[in-house]
Design a protein around this motif. Structure first.
Motif, mmCIF file in Angstrom:
data_model
loop_
_atom_site.group_PDB
_atom_site.id
_atom_site.type_symbol
_atom_site.label_atom_id
_atom_site.label_comp_id
_atom_site.label_asym_id
_atom_site.label_seq_id
_atom_site.Cartn_x
_atom_site.Cartn_y
_atom_site.Cartn_z
ATOM 1 N N THR A 20 7.768 22.644 143.557
ATOM 2 C CA THR A 20 6.595 23.018 144.346
ATOM 3 C C THR A 20 5.348 22.589 143.577
ATOM 4 O OG1 THR A 20 6.486 25.185 143.306
ATOM 5 C CG2 THR A 20 7.765 25.023 145.342
ATOM 6 N N HIS A 60 11.706 25.179 141.919
ATOM 7 C CA HIS A 60 12.192 23.807 142.060
ATOM 8 C C HIS A 60 13.641 23.764 142.526
ATOM 9 C CE1 HIS A 60 13.269 24.983 137.949
ATOM 10 N NE2 HIS A 60 14.216 24.061 137.985
ATOM 11 N N LYS A 80 12.123 16.953 152.553
ATOM 12 C CA LYS A 80 10.903 17.528 151.987
ATOM 13 C C LYS A 80 9.833 17.738 153.055
ATOM 14 C CE LYS A 80 9.519 16.215 147.841
ATOM 15 N NZ LYS A 80 9.167 15.341 146.682
ATOM 16 N N GLU A 81 9.711 16.809 153.983
ATOM 17 C CA GLU A 81 8.715 16.958 155.044
ATOM 18 C C GLU A 81 9.031 18.171 155.916
ATOM 19 O OE1 GLU A 81 6.726 14.418 158.729
ATOM 20 O OE2 GLU A 81 8.561 13.675 157.785
ATOM 21 N N THR A 83 11.054 20.814 155.250
ATOM 22 C CA THR A 83 11.013 22.102 154.546
ATOM 23 C C THR A 83 9.591 22.512 154.200
ATOM 24 O OG1 THR A 83 11.497 20.993 152.435
ATOM 25 C CG2 THR A 83 13.366 21.978 153.633
ATOM 26 N N SER A 84 8.738 21.554 153.890
ATOM 27 C CA SER A 84 7.354 21.936 153.580
ATOM 28 C C SER A 84 6.684 22.569 154.787
ATOM 29 C CB SER A 84 6.549 20.739 153.066
ATOM 30 O OG SER A 84 6.396 19.756 154.057
ATOM 31 N N TRP A 123 5.333 20.420 148.262
ATOM 32 C CA TRP A 123 6.116 19.801 147.197
ATOM 33 C C TRP A 123 5.272 18.837 146.374
ATOM 34 C CZ3 TRP A 123 10.545 22.125 146.591
ATOM 35 C CH2 TRP A 123 11.294 22.573 147.681
ATOM 36 N N ASN A 127 10.135 12.793 142.656
ATOM 37 C CA ASN A 127 11.489 13.325 142.802
ATOM 38 C C ASN A 127 12.321 13.084 141.552
ATOM 39 O OD1 ASN A 127 11.020 13.875 145.622
ATOM 40 N ND2 ASN A 127 11.189 11.684 145.928
#
Length: 182
Positions: A20, A60, A80-81, A83-84, A123, A127
């Protein structure tokens, strides 16, 4: 971004870690962890993610995975897109979240410093994908990932950490996310 932080071999097996923004401890509530586990299961079932190991820590995540369609960066980007957005929505709606205003302010502040994010950045952008080439490295990364909660002092044994694939490996009981055993 430097060359070492890219997915060079699209058909490779990768160990990735991502956090994060500002390493904020978000995954301290089961509801937020459930968003991650549900999203990992979606990626496995629908996006061609072959997930071997995973662990959610307070700030994380660690994953060992490959992509059936040789698109590991696309799968991770979509994960990531999604979940954010889902986590920002969950935090916004959670009236019991004592840090709600502060969390949203921090994510908004991070977005203001980023040229490619509008509104909230959840995030960090990197990565740190590490391609795994040998059985020894696979074992080392899997042990590191599963023992992370033990080293952090959260549990005495890896299989006690609910948000990890350790239970699959050490006990044979199916965990929260569908994985392929190494």
């Amino acid at each position: 971004m430097s060359r070492k932080y890219k997915f060079l071999e699209k058909d490779g097996l990768y160990f990735v870690s991502f956090a994060t923004v500002n390493w904020i401890d978000v995954f301290v509530r089961p509801d937020y962890c459930e968003i991650i586990t549900d999203s990992l299961n979606y990626c496995v079932k629908n996006l061609g993610m072959e997930l071997y190991c995973w662990c959610i820590m307070p700030s994380h995540l660690h994953l060992i995975y490959s992509a059936r369609d040789n698109n590991p960066e696309i799968i991770l980007g979509r994960f990531k897109e999604h979940t954010s957005k889902a986590l920002i929505k969950a935090i916004t709606a959670n009236m019991q979240e004592s840090r709600r205003e502060w969390l949203l302010w921090m994510f908004k502040r991070a977005a203001a410093k980023s040229s490619n994010v509008s509104n909230h950045q959840f995030w960090q952008h990197n990565n740190k994908p590490i391609q795994i080439w040998s059985a020894n490295v696979i074992e080392q990364k899997a042990d590191y990932l599963h023992y992370n909660p033990v080293v952090a002092g959260f549990v005495a044994e890896p299989w006690y950490w609910r948000y990890s694939s350790a239970v699959d490996y050490y006990t044979g009981v199916k965990g929260l996310v569908d994985i392929c055993l190494l």
